[in-house]
Design an enzyme around this catalytic site. Structure first.
Site, short mmCIF file in Angstrom:
data_model
loop_
_atom_site.label_atom_id
_atom_site.label_comp_id
_atom_site.label_asym_id
_atom_site.label_seq_id
_atom_site.Cartn_x
_atom_site.Cartn_y
_atom_site.Cartn_z
N ASP A 170 11.54 36.13 85.72
CA ASP A 170 12.15 36.89 84.64
C ASP A 170 13.67 36.87 84.83
OD1 ASP A 170 9.51 37.77 83.88
OD2 ASP A 170 9.64 39.24 85.51
N ASP A 213 11.26 42.64 82.83
CA ASP A 213 9.99 43.30 83.15
C ASP A 213 10.24 44.53 84.00
OD1 ASP A 213 8.42 41.56 81.77
OD2 ASP A 213 7.29 40.82 83.49
N ARG A 265 6.38 41.62 72.63
CA ARG A 265 6.74 42.44 73.80
C ARG A 265 8.16 42.98 73.70
NH1 ARG A 265 4.35 38.83 78.88
NH2 ARG A 265 2.20 38.69 78.13
#
Length: 386
Positions: A170, A213, A265
């Site tokens: 990420d 995240d 998301r």
């Protein structure tokens, strides 16, 4: 290794003040690197989030390459620190990653506790990097341009739907950490957008994971005034339905962010107590590379309070195209909304409306939805107006 330069500091740390307004967090008298998380977010609770705001002059570093970055974030520095990024740092140092393990090692920027990591000027940031905030407390990440990392060795998973390519890394991963403020950063896949990736076994060989995240019972996090652009799966809050230890944690505020051509998301939530306000979502259900699927994912035992968010999604039919449930029965998440708009109409009929089971514990003053687009366009992202 180049010498790390210490920056002169003329001001001491002071609490940032102010909720959402036309001039957000008006702390013009406090240097960017010394500001602390504002009161209108979870990061200000339970003692607040200062990062390295109280670092002594000796622990303020300006870095411009990967070697300097590793030294500034290393264990030899004791106490709070401020690390200022000057220019764009390529963590690969011009040597392509040989494999997944090499990328994991050399591309990692491990941010320790009691640290503020901040970009100098409007264009500083990272490429070929993945920032990790793991098992620490008190971290601030601000004013950085982040190119979402591209995994050099994505893996085929035959059990993911009818088979799919999956990637690791990420741009920022917050893992088992508390008191984190992620503010005024810009995230993008450009120039390695999904339409430039090869098709293998009938599927795009996806090399990007999430942009941001937050998982493993992380807590007291505020994500504010960031610009997320041109990315497929943006933010997981809670990474697994099996992570039952997340319950009671993942208290997170997501406010005043611009999500521009993000497929999904934004965020997807499990277990957390998440407050979303004044975010601006721009998408297209027929986009050639980043087709909008949904914005807010309401997954297992999520508790979401949504207020005055704006969704401008071309070809969206109704709320189900903006807010998507992922669990049913006793595991169903809860989502309540007031004042949000989808293509100019009230956000209603989502099919997941329910009392969220928590009250926002901090003072905040959301703008009316009609003012959100201009406000967020003006203030979100690295180098934007403060």
């Amino acid at each position: 290794m180049k010498h790390l330069s210490n920056s002169l500091i003329l001001c001491v740390a002071a609490a940032a003040a102010g909720c959402a307004s036309d001039a957000p967090h008006d702390v013009s008298s406090i240097p960017l690197m010394r500001q602390v998380a504002p009161p209108d977010g979870w990061a200000a609770q339970a003692g607040g989030t200062r990062g390295g705001a109280d670092a002594p002059v000796a622990n303020v570093f300006t870095v411009s390459d990967a070697a300097q970055m590793r030294q500034a974030l290393g264990k030899s520095v004791q106490g709070s620190r401020i690390v200022q990024v000057a220019g764009v740092i390529d963590m690969s140092e011009g040597r392509p990653y040989a494999d997944h393990a090499d990328q994991s090692r050399r591309g990692r920027v491990a941010v320790p506790g009691n640290t503020t990591l901040v970009g100098l000027g409007p264009r500083s940031g990272f490429v070929n990097a993945h920032l990790t905030v793991s098992r620490v407390s008190q971290v601030i990440i601000r004013n950085l341009h982040l190119r979402n990392p591209c995994d050099v060795a994505p893996r085929w998973d035959p059990k993911d739907g009818d088979g799919n390519w999956n990637a690791e890394f990420d741009a920022i991963a917050i893992v088992a950490s508390t008191h984190v403020w992620v503010d005024r950063n810009s995230f993008t896949d450009v120039p390695v957008t999904d339409d430039t990736l090869p098709v293998v076994d009938g599927k795009t060989q996806q090399c990007h994971d999430d942009a941001l995240d937050i998982r493993d019972a992380s807590d007291y996090v505020t994500v504010s005034y960031n610009h997320f652009a041109l990315h497929a799966k943006n933010t997981l809050i809670g990474a697994s339905d099996k992570a039952e230890g997340d319950a009671g944690h993942l208290r997170i505020t997501v406010s005043n962010n611009l999500f521009e051509f993000i497929s999904s998301r934004a965020p997807r939530v499990r277990f957390g107590q998440v407050h979303l306000f004044n975010n601006y979502h721009v998408g297209d259900r027929k986009h050639p590379a980043y087709r909008h699927d949904y914005s807010i994912g309401v997954a297992r035992q999520a508790r979401i309070v949504s207020q005055a968010n704006v969704f401008e999604v071309a070809n969206a039919r109704d709320c189900a195209d903006a807010v998507k449930p992922f669990a049913q029965g006793p595991d169903a998440g809860r989502f309540s909304d007031t004042g949000s708009l989808l293509n100019g109409a009230p956000l209603a009929g989502c099919g997941v409306d329910a009392a969220p089971g928590f009250e926002v514990p901090y003072p905040f003053s959301p703008l009316p939805a009609a003012s959100v687009a201009a406000h967020v366009r003006r203030h979100a992202g690295a180098g934007a107006g403060k």
